[in-house]
Design a protein around this motif. Sequence first.
Motif, PDB file in Angstrom:
ATOM      1  N   LEU A 197       0.508   7.235  -7.504  1.00 12.28           N
ATOM      2  CA  LEU A 197       0.699   6.412  -8.687  1.00 12.28           C
ATOM      3  C   LEU A 197       0.284   4.971  -8.420  1.00 12.28           C
ATOM      4  N   ASN A 198       0.576   4.462  -7.227  1.00  9.38           N
ATOM      5  CA  ASN A 198       0.161   3.106  -6.873  1.00  9.38           C
ATOM      6  C   ASN A 198      -1.355   2.991  -6.887  1.00  9.38           C
ATOM      7  N   THR A 199      -2.042   4.015  -6.346  1.00 14.43           N
ATOM      8  CA  THR A 199      -3.508   3.998  -6.347  1.00 14.43           C
ATOM      9  C   THR A 199      -4.039   4.099  -7.773  1.00 14.43           C
ATOM     10  N   ALA A 200      -3.388   4.922  -8.609  1.00 13.58           N
ATOM     11  CA  ALA A 200      -3.807   5.045 -10.003  1.00 13.58           C
ATOM     12  C   ALA A 200      -3.666   3.713 -10.732  1.00 13.58           C
ATOM     13  N   PHE A 201      -2.559   3.019 -10.509  1.00 10.64           N
ATOM     14  CA  PHE A 201      -2.377   1.723 -11.163  1.00 10.64           C
ATOM     15  C   PHE A 201      -3.367   0.695 -10.631  1.00 10.64           C
ATOM     16  N   ALA A 202      -3.681   0.787  -9.344  1.00  9.01           N
ATOM     17  CA  ALA A 202      -4.700  -0.102  -8.794  1.00  9.01           C
ATOM     18  C   ALA A 202      -6.039   0.160  -9.449  1.00  9.01           C
ATOM     19  N   PHE A 203      -6.386   1.429  -9.600  1.00  7.65           N
ATOM     20  CA  PHE A 203      -7.645   1.793 -10.245  1.00  7.65           C
ATOM     21  C   PHE A 203      -7.681   1.272 -11.680  1.00  7.65           C
ATOM     22  N   GLU A 204      -6.554   1.388 -12.388  1.00  9.05           N
ATOM     23  CA  GLU A 204      -6.513   0.907 -13.774  1.00  9.05           C
ATOM     24  C   GLU A 204      -6.654  -0.604 -13.835  1.00  9.05           C
ATOM     25  N   SER A 205      -6.045  -1.304 -12.888  1.00  7.57           N
ATOM     26  CA  SER A 205      -6.187  -2.752 -12.871  1.00  7.57           C
ATOM     27  C   SER A 205      -7.630  -3.152 -12.578  1.00  7.57           C
ATOM     28  N   VAL A 206      -8.265  -2.442 -11.651  1.00  5.30           N
ATOM     29  CA  VAL A 206      -9.670  -2.713 -11.361  1.00  5.30           C
ATOM     30  C   VAL A 206     -10.521  -2.461 -12.604  1.00  5.30           C
ATOM     31  N   THR A 207     -10.212  -1.384 -13.328  1.00  6.22           N
ATOM     32  CA  THR A 207     -10.939  -1.095 -14.557  1.00  6.22           C
ATOM     33  C   THR A 207     -10.729  -2.201 -15.583  1.00  6.22           C
ATOM     34  N   VAL A 243      -9.458  -3.623  -5.915  1.00  9.00           N
ATOM     35  CA  VAL A 243     -10.042  -2.519  -5.142  1.00  9.00           C
ATOM     36  C   VAL A 243      -9.408  -2.453  -3.760  1.00  9.00           C
ATOM     37  N   LEU A 244      -9.328  -3.599  -3.089  1.00  6.59           N
ATOM     38  CA  LEU A 244      -8.763  -3.630  -1.740  1.00  6.59           C
ATOM     39  C   LEU A 244      -7.269  -3.313  -1.760  1.00  6.59           C
ATOM     40  N   TYR A 245      -6.581  -3.820  -2.765  1.00  2.51           N
ATOM     41  CA  TYR A 245      -5.136  -3.605  -2.871  1.00  2.51           C
ATOM     42  C   TYR A 245      -4.810  -2.120  -2.964  1.00  2.51           C
ATOM     43  N   GLY A 246      -5.593  -1.392  -3.741  1.00  5.37           N
ATOM     44  CA  GLY A 246      -5.329   0.025  -3.917  1.00  5.37           C
ATOM     45  C   GLY A 246      -5.673   0.871  -2.709  1.00  5.37           C
ATOM     46  N   MET A 247      -6.382   0.316  -1.735  1.00  2.26           N
ATOM     47  CA  MET A 247      -6.770   1.068  -0.540  1.00  2.26           C
ATOM     48  C   MET A 247      -5.770   0.907   0.607  1.00  2.26           C
ATOM     49  N   ILE A 248      -4.772   0.060   0.404  1.00  3.69           N
ATOM     50  CA  ILE A 248      -3.814  -0.237   1.475  1.00  3.69           C
ATOM     51  C   ILE A 248      -2.521   0.535   1.246  1.00  3.69           C
ATOM     52  N   ALA A 249      -1.996   1.154   2.306  1.00  2.98           N
ATOM     53  CA  ALA A 249      -0.679   1.812   2.253  1.00  2.98           C
ATOM     54  C   ALA A 249       0.369   0.750   2.583  1.00  2.98           C
ATOM     55  N   TRP A 250       0.974   0.177   1.556  1.00  3.19           N
ATOM     56  CA  TRP A 250       1.855  -0.969   1.747  1.00  3.19           C
ATOM     57  C   TRP A 250       3.208  -0.556   2.319  1.00  3.19           C
ATOM     58  N   ARG A 251       3.691  -1.358   3.289  1.00 12.04           N
ATOM     59  CA  ARG A 251       5.034  -1.163   3.829  1.00 12.04           C
ATOM     60  C   ARG A 251       6.044  -2.051   3.105  1.00 12.04           C
ATOM     61  N   ARG A 252       5.604  -3.198   2.616  1.00  8.98           N
ATOM     62  CA  ARG A 252       6.507  -4.090   1.884  1.00  8.98           C
ATOM     63  C   ARG A 252       6.868  -3.467   0.534  1.00  8.98           C
ATOM     64  N   SER A 253       8.040  -3.785   0.054  1.00  4.59           N
ATOM     65  CA  SER A 253       8.468  -3.264  -1.242  1.00  4.59           C
ATOM     66  C   SER A 253       7.648  -3.901  -2.357  1.00  4.59           C
ATOM     67  N   ALA A 254       7.615  -3.222  -3.504  1.00  3.68           N
ATOM     68  CA  ALA A 254       6.869  -3.751  -4.650  1.00  3.68           C
ATOM     69  C   ALA A 254       7.436  -5.099  -5.090  1.00  3.68           C
ATOM     70  N   ILE A 275      -4.847 -12.176  -9.263  1.00  7.18           N
ATOM     71  CA  ILE A 275      -4.517 -11.589 -10.561  1.00  7.18           C
ATOM     72  C   ILE A 275      -4.223 -10.090 -10.443  1.00  7.18           C
ATOM     73  N   ALA A 276      -5.181  -9.322  -9.940  1.00  7.97           N
ATOM     74  CA  ALA A 276      -5.023  -7.867  -9.897  1.00  7.97           C
ATOM     75  C   ALA A 276      -3.805  -7.425  -9.082  1.00  7.97           C
ATOM     76  N   PRO A 277      -3.572  -7.971  -7.877  1.00  6.61           N
ATOM     77  CA  PRO A 277      -2.357  -7.564  -7.150  1.00  6.61           C
ATOM     78  C   PRO A 277      -1.077  -7.814  -7.945  1.00  6.61           C
ATOM     79  N   THR A 278      -1.046  -8.919  -8.694  1.00  5.36           N
ATOM     80  CA  THR A 278       0.130  -9.210  -9.517  1.00  5.36           C
ATOM     81  C   THR A 278       0.296  -8.172 -10.620  1.00  5.36           C
ATOM     82  N   LEU A 279      -0.804  -7.844 -11.308  1.00  5.89           N
ATOM     83  CA  LEU A 279      -0.735  -6.881 -12.401  1.00  5.89           C
ATOM     84  C   LEU A 279      -0.401  -5.479 -11.894  1.00  5.89           C
ATOM     85  N   ILE A 280      -1.041  -5.061 -10.818  1.00  2.00           N
ATOM     86  CA  ILE A 280      -0.792  -3.725 -10.269  1.00  2.00           C
ATOM     87  C   ILE A 280       0.679  -3.580  -9.900  1.00  2.00           C
ATOM     88  N   THR A 281       1.204  -4.572  -9.196  1.00  2.02           N
ATOM     89  CA  THR A 281       2.593  -4.490  -8.747  1.00  2.02           C
ATOM     90  C   THR A 281       3.552  -4.531  -9.925  1.00  2.02           C
TER      91      THR A 281
END
Length: 451
Positions: free
Chosen positions: A155-165, A282-293, A331-337
Motif C-alpha cells: 500500500l505504501n508503494t501504491a501511494f508512492a506511485f499515485e503521488s508520482v503520478t 519515485v525514490l521514496y516509494g523504493m525505500i523500505a522505511w523503518r521510521r513510523s509514518a 512535496i511528494a514524501p509529505t503527500l505520500i505519508t
Amino acid sequence: MTAPAPVETPAPARVGYGALLRTPGAWTFLAPAFAARLPYAMLSIGIMLLVLDNGGSYGTAGLVAAASAVAQAFIGPQTGRLADRYGQTAILLPGILVHAVSVGALIALAVGHAPTWTLYLAAASAGASVPQIGAMVRARWVAKFSGPAGSPQKLNTAFAFESVTDEFTFVIGPVLATAIATTVTPSAALITEAALTVAGGLAFAAQRGTAPARHPKTAGAERVSALTSPGVRLLAGSFLGVGSVFGALQVSITAFARAAGQESLNGIVYGVFAGGSMLAGVLYGMIAWRRSARQRMLISYALLVLGCSTLWAMPNLATLAIAGLVCGLAIAPTLITGYTLVESLVSDGAKTEAFTWLTGAIGLGLAVGSTVAGRMIDGHGPSAGFLVPIVGAGLGLVALITLRHLLVPQTQQSRTVARSSSATAGATGRSGGSNAGSGQLVGASAGGAKG
C-alpha cells in the motif's frame, strides 16, 4: 541459565514498482485515470490565464481560480462520501457532464466580458464537478491490498506511485495548458481540459470490476463522516499548507515570468518544481522505511518549510527554477505519508471520503494561496507572492508538531485499549468476587476493542 538470544526484527520487505504494476487488473484503471486526472493540473492555471487574457488583474484571476478550488475543496469530499455509498461510476457520470458544461460556460462568460461575479459562479461549478479520480484510484488500491495478499508495504508503494503520478500530471499539465494558451488561446487550453476530463472520466467509470465495494447506509445505522476523526482533521489542516504552496507558486511564478518578459517559460519553471517532487516520490516509494509514518510526516513537512524559505530571494528565473526544484523534493514524501496515515485512521466505508478531504484541503489551500499571493503581487511585486508558501507551510508544521499524538492509526489504538482492558480485567479477577460485576464490564470493553 543461558539468556535467550535476542530476536532481531526483520527488515521491512521492499515492494518494487514493477511488482505493483503487475497486479492483476491494475492497468485497466490506471491508464484512463491518468487521462482523467491530468486536467486537474490544468484547470487553475487555465482559468487564471483565461481571466488575464480578457483584461483581468492578477488579483481577479487569483480569485476566480480560488472560487474553483474552494468549491472543489468542499464539494469533493461529499462526492467521495457518495462514491463510498453508491459506487464510483454512479457519481462520476453526472459529475463529468456538469464539469464540461461549466467549463464551456466559463469560457463564454470570460470571452464575452461578462460581470466578474458570473465568472465566480461558473468557476465554482467547474471546480465542484471535478472528478475525484486521485482519491478513487487510491481507494481501488486499498481494495486490492486489503485481503490476504495485501500488506502495508504494498500500500505504501501504491501511494508512492499515485503521488508520482500526481506530480507527473503537475509537470505535464501546466506546461500543456500554458503552451496551448500561448500558441492558440487560453480558451483552447480549457477546452482541452474539459475534453480530457470527459474522455478519461468515462473510460475510468467503465472499469467497474476494480472498483471498491459499496458501503450503503443500513437502516438505523448512523453514517459517520471521516472528518469526525481528529487525525483526519489534523492532516487536512496540514494539507491546507501544502495547497498554499501550490497556489502561491502558480500565481507567483506566472507573475515573475511576465515581469522578466519570459511568460512562455512559466509552465516550465513550475514543471521543474513538480519534477523535483516527482523524483522524490519515485525514490521514496523504493525505500523500505523503518521510521513510523508519523515521524516521516514531521520530517518531510519540516523540509518543505525549509525549501519554501528561499523562493522570495531568487533574482531570476534560472535560480527560481533551482530553488523550486529543492522545494519540490519535499512535496511528494509529505503527500505520500499523509495519504498513508489517513488510510489507517478511518474505517473501510469512509476511505474515499477521507482521501477526498485531503485532496480538497489541498484545493482550498491552493485557493487561499493563489488569492493572497495575487494580492501581494498587485501591491508589492512578483517576489512578494513567494512569502505566502512560507507562512502557509509554517502554520501546517506548527499544527503537526503540536498535535502529532492524533496521528495514531486505529489498529494501534485498538491494541492499546485491548492490552489495557485485559490487564485491568486480570487485576479485577484477582481482587475477589466483590468486584465480579466490574470484571465483566472490563471484559466486555476488551472484547469491543478487539472487534
